[in-house]
Scaffold this motif. Structure first.
Motif, PDB file in Angstrom:
ATOM      1  N   GLN A   1      20.642  -6.071   4.060  1.00  0.00           N
ATOM      2  CA  GLN A   1      19.965  -7.240   3.512  1.00  0.00           C
ATOM      3  C   GLN A   1      18.953  -6.921   2.421  1.00  0.00           C
ATOM      4  OE1 GLN A   1      18.486  -8.989   7.119  1.00  0.00           O
ATOM      5  NE2 GLN A   1      20.414 -10.019   7.519  1.00  0.00           N
ATOM      6  N   GLY A   2      19.073  -5.796   1.747  1.00  0.00           N
ATOM      7  CA  GLY A   2      18.193  -5.518   0.622  1.00  0.00           C
ATOM      8  C   GLY A   2      16.839  -4.973   1.030  1.00  0.00           C
ATOM      9  N   ALA A   3      15.839  -5.302   0.210  1.00  0.00           N
ATOM     10  CA  ALA A   3      14.502  -4.744   0.419  1.00  0.00           C
ATOM     11  C   ALA A   3      13.440  -5.822   0.259  1.00  0.00           C
ATOM     12  CB  ALA A   3      14.250  -3.611  -0.567  1.00  0.00           C
ATOM     13  N   THR A   4      12.281  -5.579   0.868  1.00  0.00           N
ATOM     14  CA  THR A   4      11.147  -6.497   0.784  1.00  0.00           C
ATOM     15  C   THR A   4       9.878  -5.682   0.611  1.00  0.00           C
ATOM     16  OG1 THR A   4      12.251  -8.093   2.222  1.00  0.00           O
ATOM     17  CG2 THR A   4       9.871  -8.319   1.988  1.00  0.00           C
ATOM     18  N   LEU A   5       9.009  -6.144  -0.291  1.00  0.00           N
ATOM     19  CA  LEU A   5       7.687  -5.556  -0.505  1.00  0.00           C
ATOM     20  C   LEU A   5       6.664  -6.631  -0.202  1.00  0.00           C
ATOM     21  CD1 LEU A   5       5.572  -3.534  -1.662  1.00  0.00           C
ATOM     22  CD2 LEU A   5       6.076  -4.512  -3.908  1.00  0.00           C
ATOM     23  N   MET A   6       5.717  -6.324   0.687  1.00  0.00           N
ATOM     24  CA  MET A   6       4.671  -7.277   1.050  1.00  0.00           C
ATOM     25  C   MET A   6       3.302  -6.645   0.821  1.00  0.00           C
ATOM     26  SD  MET A   6       6.283  -8.791   4.548  1.00  0.00           S
ATOM     27  CE  MET A   6       7.297  -7.376   4.963  1.00  0.00           C
ATOM     28  N   VAL A   7       2.414  -7.430   0.218  1.00  0.00           N
ATOM     29  CA  VAL A   7       1.026  -7.027   0.010  1.00  0.00           C
ATOM     30  C   VAL A   7       0.181  -8.152   0.589  1.00  0.00           C
ATOM     31  CG1 VAL A   7      -0.717  -6.394  -1.684  1.00  0.00           C
ATOM     32  CG2 VAL A   7       1.673  -5.817  -2.093  1.00  0.00           C
ATOM     33  N   LYS A   8      -0.753  -7.806   1.493  1.00  0.00           N
ATOM     34  CA  LYS A   8      -1.493  -8.831   2.219  1.00  0.00           C
ATOM     35  C   LYS A   8      -2.968  -8.450   2.327  1.00  0.00           C
ATOM     36  CE  LYS A   8      -1.152 -11.300   6.622  1.00  0.00           C
ATOM     37  NZ  LYS A   8      -0.482 -11.338   7.921  1.00  0.00           N
ATOM     38  N   HIS A   9      -3.819  -9.448   2.356  1.00  0.00           N
ATOM     39  CA  HIS A   9      -5.245  -9.245   2.590  1.00  0.00           C
ATOM     40  C   HIS A   9      -5.555  -9.706   4.004  1.00  0.00           C
ATOM     41  CE1 HIS A   9      -9.616  -9.934   2.302  1.00  0.00           C
ATOM     42  NE2 HIS A   9      -9.571  -8.978   1.384  1.00  0.00           N
ATOM     43  N   GLN A  10      -6.670  -9.257   4.568  1.00  0.00           N
ATOM     44  CA  GLN A  10      -7.061  -9.684   5.910  1.00  0.00           C
ATOM     45  C   GLN A  10      -7.283 -11.190   6.010  1.00  0.00           C
ATOM     46  OE1 GLN A  10     -10.407  -7.052   6.584  1.00  0.00           O
ATOM     47  NE2 GLN A  10      -9.212  -5.910   8.063  1.00  0.00           N
ATOM     48  N   ASN A  11      -7.580 -11.851   4.891  1.00  0.00           N
ATOM     49  CA  ASN A  11      -7.778 -13.304   4.933  1.00  0.00           C
ATOM     50  C   ASN A  11      -6.451 -14.053   4.840  1.00  0.00           C
ATOM     51  OD1 ASN A  11      -6.999 -13.191   2.263  1.00  0.00           O
ATOM     52  ND2 ASN A  11      -8.960 -13.847   1.421  1.00  0.00           N
TER      53      ASN A  11
END
Length: 168
Positions: free
Chosen positions: A123-133
């Motif tokens: 199913q490909g690839a995923t990049l996630m960038v997240k902050h604590q908020n």
């Protein structure tokens, strides 16, 4: 008596020579650049004895402040980095179920994955960038087409997909 003493001396000397030879062979073998370690896991500890790096197949469940944070979603084999308080801070590995390869970096508390890359063979690839908020961005190809999603601090999602109007 003299003959028994000579035989005993010969046996003890032969045994000592045999043990010395075996020890020298094992020492040479252990220092060989071709040696291979065959283990299920390795724990690297800091000067205070706190685990800081885990290498394993499978890896133990994640920790926060040195305590279990619950089970992993799937068995994971690879490398995990721990902070000085024992919290999991990130890792790199493969899952036993789903065929995924993961690279993660967690916040200082070990409670939020602030950076995550998931590669799935089907199913490909995923990049996630997240902050604590809970604000963040995700770039993925898991549905067969590129997709970009932004989440603001109110939880509102904005998507950008091929053929769709751009996010506001």
């Amino acid at each position: 008596m003299g003959r028994a003493l000579n035989v005993t001396t010969l046996l003890v000397s032969s045994l000592a020579l045999l043990v010395s030879g075996w020890t020298a062979w094992r020492l040479h073998d252990s220092q060989s650049p071709q040696r291979v370690l065959d283990v299920r896991g390795v724990v690297v500890r800091d000067a205070k004895g706190t685990p800081r790096v885990l290498l394993g197949a499978p890896l133990p469940d994640p920790t926060r402040h040195g305590q279990s944070a619950g089970p992993r979603a799937s068995a994971l084999s690879g490398l995990v980095l721990l902070g000085p308080d024992g919290s999991e801070r990130g890792g790199y590995g493969t899952t036993d179920i789903g065929g995924e390869a993961l690279l993660t970096l967690d916040d200082a508390n070990g409670s939020t994955e602030v950076f995550k890359v998931v590669a799935n063979r089907d199913q490909g690839a995923t990049l996630m960038v997240k902050h604590q908020n809970n604000t963040g961005a995700m770039l993925t190809s898991w549905q067969g087409k590129p997709e970009l999603m932004f989440v603001d601090d109110s939880g509102q999602s904005y998507y950008v997909r091929p053929g769709a109007s751009a996010a506001p």
